[in-house]
Design a protein around this motif. Structure first.
Motif, PDB file in Angstrom:
ATOM      1  N   PRO A  98       0.792  -1.269  -0.066  1.00  0.00           N
ATOM      2  CA  PRO A  98      -0.005  -0.087   0.182  1.00  0.00           C
ATOM      3  C   PRO A  98       0.821   1.234   0.056  1.00  0.00           C
ATOM      4  N   VAL A  99       0.238   2.409  -0.607  1.00  0.00           N
ATOM      5  CA  VAL A  99       0.764   3.503  -0.503  1.00  0.00           C
ATOM      6  C   VAL A  99       1.815   3.724  -1.620  1.00  0.00           C
ATOM      7  N   ILE A 100       2.911   2.975  -1.598  1.00  0.00           N
ATOM      8  CA  ILE A 100       3.875   3.040  -2.706  1.00  0.00           C
ATOM      9  C   ILE A 100       3.451   2.235  -3.950  1.00  0.00           C
ATOM     10  N   ASN A 101       2.595   1.378  -3.810  1.00  0.00           N
ATOM     11  CA  ASN A 101       2.075   0.609  -4.939  1.00  0.00           C
ATOM     12  C   ASN A 101       3.161  -0.434  -5.852  1.00  0.00           C
ATOM     13  N   LYS A 102       4.136  -0.906  -5.005  1.00  0.00           N
ATOM     14  CA  LYS A 102       4.968  -1.615  -5.299  1.00  0.00           C
ATOM     15  C   LYS A 102       4.566  -3.136  -5.464  1.00  0.00           C
ATOM     16  N   LYS A 103       4.634  -3.823  -6.254  1.00  0.00           N
ATOM     17  CA  LYS A 103       4.171  -5.279  -6.498  1.00  0.00           C
ATOM     18  C   LYS A 103       4.966  -6.147  -5.902  1.00  0.00           C
ATOM     19  N   VAL A 133     -11.512  -3.959 -17.701  1.00  0.00           N
ATOM     20  CA  VAL A 133     -11.907  -2.744 -17.177  1.00  0.00           C
ATOM     21  C   VAL A 133     -10.815  -2.360 -16.116  1.00  0.00           C
ATOM     22  N   LEU A 134      -9.967  -1.492 -16.415  1.00  0.00           N
ATOM     23  CA  LEU A 134      -8.843  -1.204 -15.598  1.00  0.00           C
ATOM     24  C   LEU A 134      -9.047  -0.060 -14.883  1.00  0.00           C
ATOM     25  N   VAL A 135      -8.668   0.121 -13.547  1.00  0.00           N
ATOM     26  CA  VAL A 135      -8.513   1.379 -13.047  1.00  0.00           C
ATOM     27  C   VAL A 135      -6.967   1.432 -12.667  1.00  0.00           C
ATOM     28  N   PHE A 136      -6.443   2.706 -12.810  1.00  0.00           N
ATOM     29  CA  PHE A 136      -5.182   2.907 -12.637  1.00  0.00           C
ATOM     30  C   PHE A 136      -4.712   4.604 -12.319  1.00  0.00           C
ATOM     31  N   ASP A 143      -0.561  12.576 -13.752  1.00  0.00           N
ATOM     32  CA  ASP A 143      -0.710  12.911 -12.479  1.00  0.00           C
ATOM     33  C   ASP A 143      -1.236  11.606 -11.578  1.00  0.00           C
ATOM     34  N   SER A 144      -0.158  11.122 -10.737  1.00  0.00           N
ATOM     35  CA  SER A 144      -0.415   9.747 -10.157  1.00  0.00           C
ATOM     36  C   SER A 144      -1.398   9.963  -9.061  1.00  0.00           C
ATOM     37  N   ILE A 193      -1.019   0.454 -12.344  1.00  0.00           N
ATOM     38  CA  ILE A 193      -2.368  -0.368 -12.106  1.00  0.00           C
ATOM     39  C   ILE A 193      -2.664  -0.382 -10.782  1.00  0.00           C
ATOM     40  N   VAL A 194      -3.975  -0.149 -10.550  1.00  0.00           N
ATOM     41  CA  VAL A 194      -4.545  -0.362  -9.320  1.00  0.00           C
ATOM     42  C   VAL A 194      -5.245  -1.487  -9.190  1.00  0.00           C
ATOM     43  N   GLY A 195      -6.207  -1.962 -10.297  1.00  0.00           N
ATOM     44  CA  GLY A 195      -6.827  -3.087 -10.033  1.00  0.00           C
ATOM     45  C   GLY A 195      -7.942  -3.167 -11.100  1.00  0.00           C
TER      46      GLY A 195
END
Length: 267
Positions: free
Chosen positions: A92-97, A109-112, A117-118, A245-247
């Motif tokens: 979380p927060v840094i979004n590193k896999k 259908v992708l949320v990103f 602007d992140s 990518i968020v999900g």
């Protein structure tokens, strides 16, 4: 507003107070002495914040659709749920896999996080995977030289920004042998060239009067909105890096204006 960061800060603060109370402060209080409010409240909220933070970070996150770029699949005012773990587990927060799972597929259908602007979340449909050659010619999508099948469904109209009806044609478009609906306004060009920006890997795209061709670079994805002529997408600001990518959006859980949309799956 960076809500995940705010949740994380609250989690650290309340968790630290809870831990310090167990280690130090509780031992100094009299047996029948009540906890001071500045210990009682954080200890009460800590488990709630922990549950919300964990669910939102690793399992499911809610989003609200703010624009009409994904009409007819998603309408303005839809509240949707996004699967956060389907493509892998991220910190979380840094979004590193930290753990890989399924790869995004054409048609998802992708949320990103918006590449420009992140702090802004976008939602679009994936049409191009790494290495794909995407052509959009006279509003016909072509992937790796294969013309994507479209079937006319009928007329479609919707209200845009309360200004009046927009009239379009509705089609079924087939990606990975599965169909989804798109709308096309025949009165608007397939690409508004004045909106095309300079973006990373811009040289991978060639624009022409009738459309464009883009080769998707490694580690990136190409997206389009289902409302093809009213969408800010990869045509204009480029590719979506894998790390953004968020999900995957999978369900509509609420819409104040249309309760019949509650529970609809997102295809």
């Amino acid at each position: 507003m960076n809500f995940p960061l705010i949740l994380f800060i609250l989690l650290v603060i309340t968790g630290s107070i809870w831990l310090l109370d167990i280690i130090f402060w509780k031992k100094k209080r009299e047996p029948n002495e009540n906890e001071p409010w500045w210990i009682e409240y954080p200890k009460s909220f800590f488990p709630i914040i922990l549950i919300v933070f964990s669910l939102r970070s690793f399992v499911i996150e809610p989003f609200k659709i703010p624009s009409g770029s994904m009409i007819p699949t998603l309408l303005v005012g839809d509240f949707i749920l996004v699967n956060k773990y389907v493509y892998g587990i991220r910190l979380p927060v840094i979004n590193k896999k930290i753990y890989d799972m399924d790869k995004p597929k054409r048609g998802d259908v992708l949320v990103f996080r918006f590449p420009e602007d992140s702090s802004i979340d976008y939602i679009k449909r994936i049409v191009g995977l790494p290495g794909d050659v995407i052509t959009y010619h006279d509003k016909q999508l072509i992937i790796n030289g294969e013309v994507i099948r479209m079937e006319y469904e009928g007329d479609y109209k919707y209200i845009e920004s309360g200004l009046g009806y927009i009239y379009s044609d509705r089609y079924s478009e087939y990606l990975n042998d599965e169909s989804h609906s798109i709308i096309i306004n025949q009165d608007i060009r397939g690409v508004q060239f004045s909106n095309v920006r300079q973006f990373q890997f811009r040289d991978n795209c060639k624009y022409r009067r009738t459309g464009f061709t883009c080769e998707v670079p490694a580690g990136n994805y190409f997206t389009l909105g289902d409302n093809r002529d009213s969408s800010s997408d990869s045509r204009y600001w480029g590719f979506v890096p894998e790390e953004n990518i968020v999900g995957k959006a999978f369900m509509i859980w609420w819409n104040f204006g249309d309760l019949g949309r509650i529970g609809l799956s997102i295809k």
